[in-house]
Motif scaffolding. Structure first.
Motif, PDB file in Angstrom:
ATOM      1  N   ASP A 180       7.657  33.254  11.294  1.00 40.48           N
ATOM      2  CA  ASP A 180       7.123  34.240  12.335  1.00 40.48           C
ATOM      3  C   ASP A 180       8.337  35.050  12.239  1.00 40.48           C
ATOM      4  O   ASP A 180       9.018  35.744  13.471  1.00 40.48           O
ATOM      5  CB  ASP A 180       7.000  33.212  13.674  1.00 40.48           C
ATOM      6  N   GLY A 181       8.529  36.007  11.228  1.00 40.33           N
ATOM      7  CA  GLY A 181       9.818  36.880  11.122  1.00 40.33           C
ATOM      8  C   GLY A 181       9.476  38.144  12.211  1.00 40.33           C
ATOM      9  O   GLY A 181      10.636  38.292  12.576  1.00 40.33           O
ATOM     10  N   GLY A 182       8.663  38.495  12.224  1.00 44.34           N
ATOM     11  CA  GLY A 182       8.111  39.780  13.066  1.00 44.34           C
ATOM     12  C   GLY A 182       8.302  39.319  14.505  1.00 44.34           C
ATOM     13  O   GLY A 182       8.781  40.222  15.516  1.00 44.34           O
ATOM     14  N   TYR A 242       8.920  34.450   5.384  1.00 41.02           N
ATOM     15  CA  TYR A 242       8.974  35.299   6.302  1.00 41.02           C
ATOM     16  C   TYR A 242       7.884  35.215   7.394  1.00 41.02           C
ATOM     17  O   TYR A 242       8.057  35.342   8.574  1.00 41.02           O
ATOM     18  CB  TYR A 242       9.163  36.850   5.892  1.00 41.02           C
ATOM     19  N   GLN A 243       6.739  35.122   6.845  1.00 44.11           N
ATOM     20  CA  GLN A 243       5.452  34.923   7.578  1.00 44.11           C
ATOM     21  C   GLN A 243       5.508  33.395   8.145  1.00 44.11           C
ATOM     22  O   GLN A 243       5.166  33.234   9.339  1.00 44.11           O
ATOM     23  CB  GLN A 243       4.177  34.772   6.687  1.00 44.11           C
ATOM     24  N   ILE A 276      16.499  37.582   8.699  1.00 44.57           N
ATOM     25  CA  ILE A 276      15.302  37.963   8.761  1.00 44.57           C
ATOM     26  C   ILE A 276      14.976  39.103   8.271  1.00 44.57           C
ATOM     27  O   ILE A 276      13.717  39.388   7.560  1.00 44.57           O
ATOM     28  CB  ILE A 276      14.891  37.648  10.215  1.00 44.57           C
ATOM     29  N   HIS A 277      15.727  40.385   8.249  1.00 43.89           N
ATOM     30  CA  HIS A 277      15.339  41.561   7.880  1.00 43.89           C
ATOM     31  C   HIS A 277      15.404  41.537   6.379  1.00 43.89           C
ATOM     32  O   HIS A 277      14.600  42.079   5.583  1.00 43.89           O
ATOM     33  CB  HIS A 277      16.530  42.534   8.331  1.00 43.89           C
ATOM     34  N   HIS A 317      11.678  37.078   0.498  1.00 41.18           N
ATOM     35  CA  HIS A 317      10.829  35.761   0.554  1.00 41.18           C
ATOM     36  C   HIS A 317       9.814  35.970   1.604  1.00 41.18           C
ATOM     37  O   HIS A 317       9.763  35.647   2.563  1.00 41.18           O
ATOM     38  CB  HIS A 317      11.661  34.821   0.719  1.00 41.18           C
ATOM     39  N   PRO A 318       8.639  37.039   1.480  1.00 41.39           N
ATOM     40  CA  PRO A 318       7.804  37.410   2.363  1.00 41.39           C
ATOM     41  C   PRO A 318       7.172  35.933   2.883  1.00 41.39           C
ATOM     42  O   PRO A 318       6.629  36.136   4.035  1.00 41.39           O
ATOM     43  CB  PRO A 318       6.776  38.449   1.437  1.00 41.39           C
ATOM     44  N   MET A 336      14.787  38.687   4.501  1.00 42.30           N
ATOM     45  CA  MET A 336      13.752  37.921   3.973  1.00 42.30           C
ATOM     46  C   MET A 336      12.384  38.414   3.975  1.00 42.30           C
ATOM     47  O   MET A 336      11.607  38.123   3.389  1.00 42.30           O
ATOM     48  CB  MET A 336      13.744  36.922   5.140  1.00 42.30           C
ATOM     49  N   ARG A 337      12.384  39.764   4.896  1.00 47.46           N
ATOM     50  CA  ARG A 337      11.149  40.444   4.764  1.00 47.46           C
ATOM     51  C   ARG A 337      10.602  40.729   3.161  1.00 47.46           C
ATOM     52  O   ARG A 337       9.421  40.944   2.689  1.00 47.46           O
ATOM     53  CB  ARG A 337      11.202  41.506   5.489  1.00 47.46           C
ATOM     54  N   GLU A 338      11.706  41.360   2.682  1.00 42.16           N
ATOM     55  CA  GLU A 338      11.598  41.923   1.126  1.00 42.16           C
ATOM     56  C   GLU A 338      11.769  40.626   0.241  1.00 42.16           C
ATOM     57  O   GLU A 338      11.244  40.715  -0.873  1.00 42.16           O
ATOM     58  CB  GLU A 338      12.363  42.952   0.836  1.00 42.16           C
TER      59      GLU A 338
END
Length: 107
Positions: free
Chosen positions: A45-47, A41-42, A30-31, A37-38, A33-35
């Protein structure tokens, strides 16, 4: 002779260790994925993935993404490697959990 309780305890220990390996690999994915495949990530619900208010239906999206191996079309080799590792660890954890539950019922 090995006691049935010992076998069950060792199975539970191995299952627990592999569950921790899976969760740390998932957190790492997930970390990354933030960079890498944004949009995904959204979508997953990555955050809020590991929070108590995380949206489960969005988290299931990651399961289907990994199950269908959609990540093979991605350009980042680190991301695809991490997806492969998380997928393999998930399969290992579910198999070990099934064996452990079966052993708990039998023994």
């Amino acid at each position: 002779m090995i006691n049935a309780d010992t076998i069950l305890f060792v199975l539970m220990l191995v299952t627990g260790v592999n569950m921790l390996r899976y969760l740390t690999a998932l957190r790492s994915l997930i970390h990354i994925m933030r960079e890498a495949h944004p949009l995904l990530y959204q979508q997953v619900d990555g955050g809020g993935f590991f929070t108590t208010h995380g949206n489960v239906t969005k988290q299931v999206r990651l399961y289907y993404y990994l199950k269908s191996k959609e990540y093979h079309h991605h350009h980042d080799p680190v991301f695809t490697g991490k997806c492969d590792r998380v997928r393999e660890l998930f399969i290992l954890c579910t198999s070990l959990l099934g064996v452990t539950l079966f052993a708990a019922i039998i023994l």
